[in-house]
Scaffold this motif. Structure first.
Motif, short mmCIF file in Angstrom:
data_model
loop_
_atom_site.label_atom_id
_atom_site.label_comp_id
_atom_site.label_asym_id
_atom_site.label_seq_id
_atom_site.Cartn_x
_atom_site.Cartn_y
_atom_site.Cartn_z
N GLU A 109 0.83 -1.21 0.00
CA GLU A 109 0.00 0.00 0.00
C GLU A 109 0.86 1.26 0.00
OE1 GLU A 109 -2.42 -2.86 2.80
OE2 GLU A 109 -0.31 -2.49 2.32
N GLU A 110 1.91 1.25 0.81
CA GLU A 110 2.80 2.42 0.87
C GLU A 110 3.52 2.63 -0.45
OE1 GLU A 110 2.60 0.00 3.03
OE2 GLU A 110 2.37 0.81 5.05
N THR A 111 3.90 1.54 -1.10
CA THR A 111 4.60 1.63 -2.38
C THR A 111 3.71 2.26 -3.43
OG1 THR A 111 5.90 -0.34 -1.83
CG2 THR A 111 5.82 0.30 -4.15
N VAL A 112 2.45 1.84 -3.47
CA VAL A 112 1.50 2.42 -4.42
C VAL A 112 1.27 3.89 -4.11
CG1 VAL A 112 -0.91 2.38 -5.18
CG2 VAL A 112 0.36 0.23 -4.93
N ALA A 113 1.12 4.22 -2.82
CA ALA A 113 0.85 5.60 -2.42
C ALA A 113 1.98 6.54 -2.82
CB ALA A 113 0.63 5.67 -0.91
N ASP A 119 6.47 -2.28 -12.07
CA ASP A 119 7.32 -3.40 -11.65
C ASP A 119 7.64 -3.35 -10.16
OD1 ASP A 119 7.32 -4.45 -14.19
OD2 ASP A 119 9.27 -3.59 -14.74
N THR A 120 7.87 -2.14 -9.64
CA THR A 120 8.16 -2.00 -8.22
C THR A 120 6.96 -2.40 -7.38
OG1 THR A 120 9.72 -0.20 -8.67
CG2 THR A 120 8.90 -0.39 -6.41
N CYS A 121 5.77 -2.01 -7.83
CA CYS A 121 4.56 -2.39 -7.10
C CYS A 121 4.39 -3.91 -7.11
CB CYS A 121 3.33 -1.73 -7.73
SG CYS A 121 3.26 0.06 -7.48
N ILE A 122 4.65 -4.54 -8.25
CA ILE A 122 4.53 -6.00 -8.34
C ILE A 122 5.49 -6.68 -7.37
CG2 ILE A 122 4.98 -7.99 -9.83
CD1 ILE A 122 2.33 -6.73 -10.43
N GLU A 123 6.72 -6.20 -7.30
CA GLU A 123 7.70 -6.83 -6.42
C GLU A 123 7.36 -6.63 -4.95
OE1 GLU A 123 10.13 -8.99 -7.12
OE2 GLU A 123 9.14 -8.86 -9.07
N ASN A 124 6.49 -5.67 -4.65
CA ASN A 124 6.07 -5.46 -3.26
C ASN A 124 4.77 -6.17 -2.92
OD1 ASN A 124 7.72 -3.41 -1.44
ND2 ASN A 124 8.00 -2.80 -3.57
N ILE A 125 4.37 -7.11 -3.77
CA ILE A 125 3.26 -8.00 -3.43
C ILE A 125 3.84 -9.19 -2.68
CG2 ILE A 125 1.44 -9.50 -4.32
CD1 ILE A 125 1.17 -7.64 -6.71
N ASP A 126 3.50 -9.29 -1.42
CA ASP A 126 4.02 -10.37 -0.58
C ASP A 126 3.25 -11.66 -0.86
OD1 ASP A 126 5.12 -11.89 1.50
OD2 ASP A 126 5.24 -10.14 2.82
N ILE A 127 3.98 -12.77 -1.00
CA ILE A 127 3.36 -14.08 -1.24
C ILE A 127 3.54 -14.99 -0.03
CG2 ILE A 127 3.33 -16.12 -2.71
CD1 ILE A 127 2.33 -13.53 -4.05
N TYR A 185 -5.14 -6.48 2.59
CA TYR A 185 -3.97 -6.49 1.70
C TYR A 185 -4.37 -6.93 0.30
CZ TYR A 185 1.08 -7.14 0.72
OH TYR A 185 2.36 -7.05 0.23
N ASP A 186 -5.13 -8.02 0.23
CA ASP A 186 -5.59 -8.50 -1.07
C ASP A 186 -6.53 -7.49 -1.73
OD1 ASP A 186 -4.13 -10.83 -0.97
OD2 ASP A 186 -5.76 -12.04 -0.16
N ALA A 187 -7.35 -6.81 -0.93
CA ALA A 187 -8.25 -5.79 -1.48
C ALA A 187 -7.45 -4.65 -2.10
CB ALA A 187 -9.18 -5.26 -0.39
N ALA A 188 -6.38 -4.25 -1.43
CA ALA A 188 -5.53 -3.17 -1.97
C ALA A 188 -4.90 -3.59 -3.28
CB ALA A 188 -4.45 -2.80 -0.95
N ILE A 189 -4.46 -4.83 -3.36
CA ILE A 189 -3.83 -5.32 -4.60
C ILE A 189 -4.84 -5.39 -5.73
CG2 ILE A 189 -2.69 -7.30 -5.66
CD1 ILE A 189 -1.50 -7.90 -2.84
N SER A 190 -6.02 -5.93 -5.44
CA SER A 190 -7.03 -6.07 -6.50
C SER A 190 -7.51 -4.70 -6.97
CB SER A 190 -8.20 -6.92 -6.03
OG SER A 190 -8.92 -6.29 -5.00
N THR A 191 -7.63 -3.75 -6.05
CA THR A 191 -8.05 -2.39 -6.42
C THR A 191 -6.99 -1.74 -7.30
OG1 THR A 191 -9.34 -2.14 -4.39
CG2 THR A 191 -8.68 -0.12 -5.53
N TRP A 192 -5.73 -1.93 -6.95
CA TRP A 192 -4.64 -1.38 -7.76
C TRP A 192 -4.63 -2.00 -9.15
CZ3 TRP A 192 -0.18 -3.96 -9.63
CH2 TRP A 192 0.78 -3.14 -10.22
#
Length: 525
Positions: A109-113, A119-127, A185-192
């Motif tokens: 969320e902070e990375t998107v903000a 690519d940076t946002c993708i790498e900050n998706i925790d699995i 967290y998943d909601a933030a990713i799907s919204t992005w």
């Protein structure tokens, strides 16, 4: 039912409090597993720690994308201690139990903000983090899961009270908190992702919020309520710092939001909006903030009692002294100088909010409203009519002063409950009619309130004489316009688009009224 903690896995992005937590665990004889930067920091603090790679016998690979996705990790978290077959499977496969998991996630969320690239946002998706959290939370019968550093002390204290164990009640509460975190967290990713794909309305709507305040009650005392923030940085009640005063109520928050959104419409000059029950009872611009305040208050000082006051400039002492003379519930401002703060501090129950900035009236945020069984989602009403976009439809064109007041009135009307009629004269509202089922009734009520306010102030002339009037939607008949004519209005702004537009135009011409169409309406329900 308590569960003793013998082994813990710590892998956190937010390392606040981590070292103290790890030391407390070590002091209680807990073996600590960790990964990457967390392991290095714990080791540097002189606390024994075992790398996850050493524990699993499998190295971190793919730039750290794969490190905890291993049976020795998930088996250690998911294995049910009360089920013999689970424990036998753990023994057969050399899996040791992990009794506590402390994980917080990559800062997506902070990375998107911060406006990072794709690519940076993708790498900050925790699995691995969400996977472990879900495993530990599912097995809360035996495993303690922590996703918030604020819970470290709670767990350590409980271990101290229970010979190194935690209670089932605590583990269950922490598990619920953990699932709420992964859900958000998943909601933030799907919204992005929806935004990246240009999907304004995705197939599934994911909404998340963080509890900011549990309220005493809702709109009425028999209703329960709470205030949640959505992580957006739009200045307003959600981001404001409360300097003083009683706890904000449900109605305070709703009205204060309405007041600040309205006053944020005006940037060119100092402006003040006074709100009561989500409708303005006075709005004005002035050469100074105190000038704007006096103008706004004069519109309807009776209704202003117990209202919300919003300003668009740093609050100064002189204006604060005048505000302090009125009983108000809330004052909200982008800032306040020390002298103003000192003045208002004498009114201990008055809530004073500082936002740090003004809201963008043309920002493309979304608004959400619940219905029985569903939601309504729409763009915020960021529409704004410019002077050059106005269409003069009458024989007489408005003067420059009338045009200024017409545009001011139309901006105010955008924040008045429909049907909305607003009379304005010299940069201040002089009469407001809100929320009526009939537009002509709104027009009459606005004129009547202006007349009453004038009488109470000892004025002989009608305040609406020589004013302009705004309607949030078209006049379906000429009667609404004629009511404004009777009140002394000289110019009208309205969207147009009625089947009887010509009838309304003819009535304006017959009365030498200037009228402009905006082509844009501002219903507010």
């Amino acid at each position: 039912m308590t569960a003793r903690i013998a082994r813990a896995l710590i892998s956190v992005s937010d390392k606040s409090g981590m070292i103290e937590f790890a030391k407390a665990l070590h002091d209680k004889g807990v073996e600590i597993l960790s990964t990457g930067g967390s392991a290095k920091a714990i080791e540097a603090a002189g606390i024994p720690v075992k790398e996850v790679a050493a524990h699993t016998g499998f190295p971190e690979i793919m730039d750290g994308r794969v490190k905890t996705l291993h049976p020795k990790i998930h088996g250690g978290l998911l294995g049910r201690r009360s089920v013999e077959s689970h424990m036998q499977a753990m023994t057969d496969n050399d899996i040791t139990p992990i009794d506590l998991l402390a994980v917080n996630l990559y800062p997506f969320e902070e990375t998107v903000a911060k406006g990072a690239d794709y690519d940076t946002c993708i790498e900050n998706i925790d699995i691995g983090g969400p996977g472990m959290i879900r495993s530990a939370a599912k097995n809360h019968e035996s495993v303690t899961v922590i996703v918030d550093p604020a819970d470290y002390d709670r767990v350590i204290a409980e271990m101290g009270d229970n010979d190194g164990a935690t209670t089932y009640e605590t583990r269950r509460a922490l598990a619920a908190k953990a699932y709420a975190r992964t859900g958000a967290y998943d909601a933030a990713i799907s919204t992005w992702f929806a935004g990246q794909l240009g999907e304004t309305f995705p197939q599934r709507l994911n909404v998340s919020g963080e509890l900011k305040q549990t309220l005493r009650y809702g709109e009425n005392p028999h209703q329960q309520a709470a205030f949640y923030t959505n992580g957006k940085n739009r200045p307003g009640v959600a981001t404001a710092t409360q300097l003083q005063g009683k706890e904000l109520s449900f109605n305070n928050l709703n009205d204060t939001d309405a007041a600040f959104e309205l006053v944020s419409e005006f940037a060119e000059k100092p402006a003040v909006a006074i709100i009561k029950h989500a409708n303005p009872c006075g709005v004005a611009e002035g050469d100074t903030l105190i000038d704007a305040y006096h103008k706004a208050l004069s519109c309807d000082p009776v209704s202003a009692f117990g209202g919300i006051i919003a300003v668009n400039r740093t609050l100064d002492a002189q204006t604060a002294e005048e505000i302090a003379k009125l009983f108000a519930e809330v004052v909200i401002a982008p800032d306040a100088d020390d002298a103003a703060k000192a003045v208002l501090a004498a009114k201990k129950n008055l809530r004073v909010l500082i936002t740090g900035g003004m809201a963008d009236p043309e920002g493309e945020d979304m608004t959400l409203r619940s219905l029985a069984g569903g939601y309504l989602l729409q763009n915020r009403d960021a529409g704004r009519v410019k002077r050059e976009e106005l269409k003069v439809v009458t024989k007489r064109a408005p003067s420059d002063q009338e045009l200024d007041d017409l545009l001011f009135a139309f901006r105010v009307g955008k924040h008045v409950k429909s049907n909305a009629i607003v009379y304005v004269k010299d940069g201040k509202t002089v009469g407001i009619g809100a929320g009526q089922m009939s537009r002509v009734d709104s027009s009459r009520i606005a004129a009547w309130k202006a007349e009453e306010a004038g009488k109470n102030a000892g004025e002989d002339a009608l305040r609406t004489a020589g004013s302009v009037v705004s309607s949030d939607a078209f006049f379906p008949f000429a009667d609404g316009l004629l009511a404004a004519v009777k009140a002394g209005a000289t110019a009208v702004i309205q969207p147009g688009g009625s089947m009887r537009d010509q009838e309304v135009i003819d009535a304006a011409d017959e009365n030498n009224i200037a009228m402009v169409f905006t082509g844009m309406r501002h219903f507010r329900h």
